[in-house]
Design a protein around this motif. Structure first.
Motif, PDB file in Angstrom:
ATOM      1  N   ARG A  77       0.827  -1.210   0.000  1.00 62.05           N
ATOM      2  CA  ARG A  77       0.000   0.000   0.000  1.00 62.05           C
ATOM      3  C   ARG A  77       0.860   1.258   0.000  1.00 62.05           C
ATOM      4  O   ARG A  77       0.584   2.205  -0.722  1.00 62.05           O
ATOM      5  N   THR A  84       2.807   6.339  -7.157  1.00 58.02           N
ATOM      6  CA  THR A  84       1.764   7.087  -7.852  1.00 58.02           C
ATOM      7  C   THR A  84       2.075   8.579  -7.744  1.00 58.02           C
ATOM      8  O   THR A  84       1.961   9.316  -8.729  1.00 58.02           O
ATOM      9  N   ARG A 101      -2.168   0.334 -11.101  1.00 62.32           N
ATOM     10  CA  ARG A 101      -2.775   0.259  -9.769  1.00 62.32           C
ATOM     11  C   ARG A 101      -3.916  -0.759  -9.751  1.00 62.32           C
ATOM     12  O   ARG A 101      -4.187  -1.355  -8.721  1.00 62.32           O
ATOM     13  N   TYR A 177      -2.874   9.572  -2.654  1.00 65.36           N
ATOM     14  CA  TYR A 177      -2.738   8.456  -3.595  1.00 65.36           C
ATOM     15  C   TYR A 177      -2.904   7.105  -2.905  1.00 65.36           C
ATOM     16  O   TYR A 177      -2.437   6.084  -3.411  1.00 65.36           O
ATOM     17  N   TRP A 179      -3.876   3.542  -1.671  1.00 68.42           N
ATOM     18  CA  TRP A 179      -4.232   2.382  -2.499  1.00 68.42           C
ATOM     19  C   TRP A 179      -4.522   1.199  -1.602  1.00 68.42           C
ATOM     20  O   TRP A 179      -3.841   0.983  -0.606  1.00 68.42           O
TER      21      TRP A 179
END
Length: 186
Positions: A77, A84, A101, A177, A179
């Motif tokens: 993560r 990113t 992603r 960003y 994730w």
């Protein structure tokens, strides 16, 4: 498991020049480096591997493709968010970043071959990669560049393991960003 996230002031004196160099290059020291601040030899090794990869013949965009492919494969993560954030500076298109992603290849033959090769090196640990290696060469890469990809995979695996083990908090610069790996999404 928790370790201190060092600052320039709390890092070992031998680590401080590296902290200063990272701050000069990025504007801050990402947490994945900062946890190594108390271990000067480890900090020097990590920074050296990062520098070697950065000095490779691969373009900044290609290096980000490798780093994203490895980070997604390793379900990191922290590093997916970080790369990113760095992708725009490397001139990697948003559509390529979003595809990666999502676990897909960039919509570009050359970058797609690179992503597949880096991902296969990561997941197969260098074994059984002949098909992806052939695609990498067919996309116009030189055999020597395969070793540069391996340096990138090793560097990113080191940071992925660090971030995953410590469940590092995202730096403020990476927070936009965030994730979540597909298997973790509810």
């Amino acid at each position: 498991m928790t370790l201190p996230i060092h600052t320039t002031q709390t890092a070992a004196p031998q680590s401080r020049p590296i902290f200063n160099a990272i701050t000069q290059a990025r504007g801050f020291v990402p947490n994945v480096y900062a946890v190594y601040g108390g271990l000067p030899d480890a900090m020097t090794g990590f920074a050296g591997l990062t520098g070697a990869f950065g000095d490779s013949s691969l373009t900044p965009a290609e290096r980000e493709v490798i780093q994203l492919a490895v980070s997604v494969a390793n379900r990191c993560r922290y590093c997916v968010a970080g790369h990113t954030a760095f992708a725009a500076d490397a001139e990697l298109s948003d559509s390529h970043v979003q595809a990666m992603r999502a676990g897909c290849d960039p919509d570009d033959d050359r970058l797609g071959a690179l992503a597949r090769f880096a991902r296969k090196l990561t997941t197969a640990r260098g074994r059984g990669c002949s098909e992806e290696y052939a695609g990498f060469l067919a996309a116009g890469y030189h055999p020597d560049q395969a070793l540069e990809v391996i340096i990138g995979v090793a560097n990113k695996t080191l940071s992925n393991m660090t971030a995953n083990l410590l469940d590092l908090p995202l730096d403020a610069e990476f927070a936009p960003y965030a994730w979540i790996p597909k298997a973790d999404a509810a």
